[in-house]
Design a protein around this motif. Sequence first.
Motif, mmCIF file in Angstrom:
data_model
loop_
_atom_site.group_PDB
_atom_site.id
_atom_site.type_symbol
_atom_site.label_atom_id
_atom_site.label_comp_id
_atom_site.label_asym_id
_atom_site.label_seq_id
_atom_site.Cartn_x
_atom_site.Cartn_y
_atom_site.Cartn_z
ATOM 1 N N TYR A 10 -31.418 122.527 78.183
ATOM 2 C CA TYR A 10 -32.533 122.447 79.137
ATOM 3 C C TYR A 10 -32.058 122.393 80.588
ATOM 4 C CZ TYR A 10 -31.582 117.375 78.581
ATOM 5 O OH TYR A 10 -30.998 116.131 78.508
ATOM 6 N N ILE A 11 -30.750 122.292 80.812
ATOM 7 C CA ILE A 11 -30.204 122.320 82.166
ATOM 8 C C ILE A 11 -29.884 123.759 82.543
ATOM 9 C CG2 ILE A 11 -28.344 121.557 83.693
ATOM 10 C CD1 ILE A 11 -30.228 119.318 82.757
ATOM 11 N N ASP A 12 -30.413 124.206 83.688
ATOM 12 C CA ASP A 12 -30.179 125.560 84.179
ATOM 13 C C ASP A 12 -29.008 125.512 85.165
ATOM 14 O OD1 ASP A 12 -30.180 128.068 85.295
ATOM 15 O OD2 ASP A 12 -32.331 128.103 85.758
ATOM 16 N N ARG A 13 -27.833 125.895 84.688
ATOM 17 C CA ARG A 13 -26.636 125.810 85.523
ATOM 18 C C ARG A 13 -26.782 126.620 86.819
ATOM 19 N NH1 ARG A 13 -21.323 124.382 84.681
ATOM 20 N NH2 ARG A 13 -21.671 123.986 82.453
ATOM 21 N N SER A 14 -27.533 127.707 86.773
ATOM 22 C CA SER A 14 -27.666 128.573 87.957
ATOM 23 C C SER A 14 -28.427 127.885 89.096
ATOM 24 C CB SER A 14 -28.367 129.883 87.581
ATOM 25 O OG SER A 14 -29.740 129.646 87.271
ATOM 26 N N ARG A 15 -29.169 126.824 88.775
ATOM 27 C CA ARG A 15 -29.944 126.123 89.805
ATOM 28 C C ARG A 15 -29.163 124.974 90.438
ATOM 29 N NH1 ARG A 15 -35.642 124.301 87.648
ATOM 30 N NH2 ARG A 15 -35.789 123.705 89.853
ATOM 31 N N LEU A 16 -28.009 124.647 89.910
ATOM 32 C CA LEU A 16 -27.225 123.535 90.432
ATOM 33 C C LEU A 16 -26.670 123.854 91.816
ATOM 34 C CD1 LEU A 16 -25.226 122.479 87.261
ATOM 35 C CD2 LEU A 16 -26.786 121.014 88.555
ATOM 36 N N GLU A 17 -26.906 122.947 92.749
ATOM 37 C CA GLU A 17 -26.296 123.082 94.063
ATOM 38 C C GLU A 17 -24.825 122.664 93.988
ATOM 39 O OE1 GLU A 17 -30.647 121.820 94.436
ATOM 40 O OE2 GLU A 17 -28.883 121.011 93.432
ATOM 41 N N SER A 18 -24.075 122.941 95.015
ATOM 42 C CA SER A 18 -22.625 122.701 94.982
ATOM 43 C C SER A 18 -22.252 121.270 95.341
ATOM 44 C CB SER A 18 -21.910 123.663 95.926
ATOM 45 O OG SER A 18 -22.349 123.463 97.266
#
Length: 340
Positions: A10-18
């Motif tokens: 359920y975690i969208d890695r592409s949305r993670l900020e740096s």
Amino acid sequence: MTSTLELPPYIDRSRLESELFVFNWGDYIDPDVLADFERLTSVKVTIDTYETNEQAIAKLQQGGLGYDIVVPTDYAVQIAIGLGLLQELDRSVIRAIEHLDPNNLNGPFDPGNRYSVPYFWGTSGYAYDTAVLGDGLTSWRALFEPAEAARGKLVMHGYYRETIAAALLWLGYPLNETSDEALQRALAVLKAQKPYVLSYTSENNDELLVAGEAVIAHCWTGQAILAKREKPTIRYVIPAEGCAVWQDNLCVVKDAPHPYAAMVFIDFLCWPEIAARNATYVGYASPNRTARERGLLDPDLVDDPAIYLDDTTWRRLQWFRDLGPDYVKYDRIWTELQAG
């Protein structure tokens, strides 16, 4: 990093900020847990610290200074919500909240946990040396009508709400009582006790017990845990009349520059194996029921009924509430007690 750790689907890695900026109490998270999160997500975490809830709120009111997460205590969550300093949590991301004990959820400071997730919690009873005072202490009487061996070796909290609350509870009042009659009675009790008090402090209560300078101390759960590790004859008591329960909480700042990473980080801290490791490092009680049920937490602490509580004991506890303008009454009492 533990080899079994991986991001849930359920975690969208592409949305993670740096990056992620966390505003927290000092030494209040396991550095290895932080390192695991960074390796797992490639998000760089920076920690800044504060010493009081009031300091944290003041900084957030100045614009947040770029912080994403703050960790306020229960009553401070209520204040921060009222000031519009927090944003609602994304429960589609923070799904691991399901592992937490229902007793720690839905507190009066944030019904429904719209803005906060429990982090660590404890109570404000007292710890004492059974080698000096025996095994039978169960009441606030031990502090307000102390045995001869405790006189001059008694420590009370340095945080005025805690100390005034103890006196109110001993007298049979709620700990958020604001009536002039009750507060004057509490002041009288505290003045009568004062000649027996070694120190009013919230900093080194455990150290004073271990050193033998104090034989009984009004303290937070974690301080009692630390003292007992060093001195096994220390016992922690939740008084029969009840005591305060406190809880620090993970919250996302209203204008957080990295909100998705913040939500993922909060979810990560609720994973049972992470919560257990973090609790071992920090030394306070974890709200993670799944971690307890799986045997991931220190069994000596889990089996102590004064630290991990049954439902009956929970009913004896009371939360601090924001007193609003009545804070001035408490300020006056504390000033008079210290001056007298």
